[in-house]
Design an enzyme around this catalytic site. Structure first.
Site, mmCIF file in Angstrom:
data_model
loop_
_atom_site.group_PDB
_atom_site.id
_atom_site.type_symbol
_atom_site.label_atom_id
_atom_site.label_comp_id
_atom_site.label_asym_id
_atom_site.label_seq_id
_atom_site.Cartn_x
_atom_site.Cartn_y
_atom_site.Cartn_z
ATOM 1 C CE LYS A 63 -4.134 -1.904 0.404
ATOM 2 N NZ LYS A 63 -5.500 -2.057 0.745
ATOM 3 C CE LYS B 80 -5.849 -9.123 -2.506
ATOM 4 N NZ LYS B 80 -6.572 -8.995 -1.281
ATOM 5 C CE LYS C 73 -12.687 -4.216 -1.106
ATOM 6 N NZ LYS C 73 -11.703 -3.633 -0.194
HETATM 7 P P1 ATP Z 1 -7.794 -3.967 -1.907
HETATM 8 O O1 ATP Z 1 -7.797 -4.265 -3.368
HETATM 9 O O2 ATP Z 1 -8.282 -2.598 -1.587
HETATM 10 O O3 ATP Z 1 -6.542 -4.363 -1.217
HETATM 11 P P2 ATP Z 1 -9.213 -6.386 -1.402
HETATM 12 O O4 ATP Z 1 -10.056 -6.651 -2.615
HETATM 13 O O5 ATP Z 1 -7.972 -7.166 -1.260
HETATM 14 O O6 ATP Z 1 -8.932 -4.860 -1.291
HETATM 15 P P3 ATP Z 1 -9.996 -6.440 1.370
HETATM 16 O O7 ATP Z 1 -10.933 -5.408 1.871
HETATM 17 O O8 ATP Z 1 -8.564 -6.292 1.718
HETATM 18 O O9 ATP Z 1 -10.166 -6.605 -0.192
HETATM 19 O O10 ATP Z 1 -10.490 -7.863 1.828
HETATM 20 C C1 ATP Z 1 -11.733 -8.217 2.362
HETATM 21 C C2 ATP Z 1 -11.751 -9.719 2.565
HETATM 22 O O11 ATP Z 1 -11.824 -10.375 1.306
HETATM 23 C C3 ATP Z 1 -10.522 -10.290 3.261
HETATM 24 O O12 ATP Z 1 -10.886 -11.313 4.167
HETATM 25 C C4 ATP Z 1 -9.708 -10.834 2.136
HETATM 26 O O13 ATP Z 1 -8.862 -11.875 2.540
HETATM 27 C C5 ATP Z 1 -10.779 -11.310 1.177
HETATM 28 N N1 ATP Z 1 -10.307 -11.263 -0.194
HETATM 29 C C6 ATP Z 1 -9.968 -10.171 -0.890
HETATM 30 N N2 ATP Z 1 -9.598 -10.480 -2.141
HETATM 31 C C7 ATP Z 1 -9.703 -11.833 -2.239
HETATM 32 C C8 ATP Z 1 -9.461 -12.777 -3.290
HETATM 33 N N3 ATP Z 1 -9.041 -12.391 -4.468
HETATM 34 N N4 ATP Z 1 -9.676 -14.080 -3.041
HETATM 35 C C9 ATP Z 1 -10.122 -14.480 -1.839
HETATM 36 N N5 ATP Z 1 -10.364 -13.651 -0.799
HETATM 37 C C10 ATP Z 1 -10.161 -12.348 -0.992
#
Ligand code: ATP
Ligand code: LTN
Length: 334
Positions: free
Chosen positions: A115, A197, A200
């Protein structure tokens, strides 16, 4: 334990548009665990401001996320669904835990490094101590289990280290939490780059399926997903794109990778992609309908926000008062 049930805590940030990864990796597991545990599911809006947010957008997204929790199947009468910012104990405990966390530990956090690189113009102290606030979230409710995606494991480890350190000094104050990683959907990868991964915050909109995407967009994104030139539907690390599509299919329909390999033996990627698209639509379409219905009932959602904030405050204060006593803050005069 609350009423003889083990306690579960988890949270999600109200930033960006939630993706299928968030749903399959987190929300869906939450629902399956919600009968067995006493659950606290927070919209962690205080974490969100580690990155600059537009106030109106943050407010809107926080409400949308809370609504989504309910639409996904979490019963707000049984599960405590609330905004982190409505329970000031989170901030108070985070401060205390900051004093029991080392700079060196925080320096190792890969999410911070990622980040910080992404937001080089705003590497604030909150971003650095983000894991401490997360530890406070979990420890406040004496959580036994914390369902998260694999990417959050490092934060869970530091939470356990902080809790053990604190308990080592003051006695058994905190329950040591365990991570819970779902069997399928633990890591959904980007449709455009299966080494990353699904996230969002990805700039390429074709890389992620958003929970609010319409059926046509879902089908189109699945069709465009990156695969390989092997030409066989196999669940193998050598075929990360195909493996990811199989994982999505499994998580949506409750199948195993072996079953899917058999189902698609001798069939091409085109058919697999089409089937994955339909599987995702079959999961997201009903979810979107429930969101739309809930959004119409403002007073129902408002009631949940109010009642659950009170419930969360009750349990959080119990732990915070205990911690304050242990570290030597003066007793309150009643
Ligand atoms: P950012 O892109 O802003 O880092 P993010 O999409 O990774 O956000 P978070 O808010 O960090 O989302 O995660 C919310 C939950 O969703 C967490 O428990 C995280 O482990 C899960 N998660 C996020 N992305 C994935 C993914 N691609 N596969 C499985 N679990 C996920
Ligand atoms: N850091 C998590 C969100 C989060 C969380 C928590 C998850 C904040 N506090 C407590 C589980 C338990 C994330 O970015 N996914």
């Amino acid at each position: 334990m609350i009423d003889n049930k083990k306690v579960l805590f988890s949270g999600m940030q109200a930033t960006g548009n939630l993706t299928l990864g968030n749903y399959l990796g987190a929300l869906k597991n939450w629902v399956s665990l919600s009968d067995e545990y006493e659950c606290f599911y927070s919209v962690v809006d205080m974490h969100s401001i580690t990155v600059r947010q537009d106030p109106a957008t943050l407010r809107k997204r926080a409400r949308a996320l809370l609504t989504l929790y309910i639409a996904a199947g979490l019963d707000p009468e049984k599960n405590c669904i609330y905004y982190q910012s409505h329970v000031s104990c989170h901030a108070e405990l985070a401060w205390i835990l900051n004093c029991f966390t080392y700079m060196g530990e925080l320096n190792r956090m890969t999410q911070f490094k990622d980040k910080a690189a992404k937001h080089a113009d705003n590497i604030n102290a909150g971003l650095f101590t983000y894991p401490v606030l997360m530890a406070a979230d979990i420890l406040l409710y004496q959580a036994d289990v914390v369902p998260v995606g694999i990417d959050q494991m490092q934060h869970l480890e530091i939470t356990r280290d902080i809790a053990q350190r604190f308990n080592g000094i003051y006695g058994d104050v905190f329950t040591i939490p365990e991570a819970y990683i779902g069997k399928t959907g633990a890591k959904i990868m980007s449709l455009q780059d299966p080494a990353k991964k699904m996230s969002k915050s990805d700039e390429n909109v074709n890389a992620s399926i958003y929970l609010m995407d319409d059926p046509d967009a879902i089908r189109r994104k699945c069709k465009r997903a990156v695969t390989d030139s092997v030409g066989e539907v196999r669940y193998s690390d050598e075929q990360p794109g195909v493996k990811n599509l199989i994982s999505i299919y499994c998580a949506c329909l409750g199948k195993t990778p072996e079953e899917v390999e058999r189902e698609f033996a001798g069939r091409g990627y085109g058919e697999l992609k089409e089937a994955v698209g339909e599987a995702v639509v079959s999961v997201l379409e009903p979810l979107q309908k429930r969101v739309a219905e809930l959004e119409k009932d403002k007073s129902y959602i408002d009631g949940i926000i109010k009642n659950n904030a009170e419930k969360a405050n009750y349990y959080a204060q119990k732990t915070l008062r205990k911690v304050q006593r242990k570290i030597g803050f003066p007793d309150r005069i009643r």
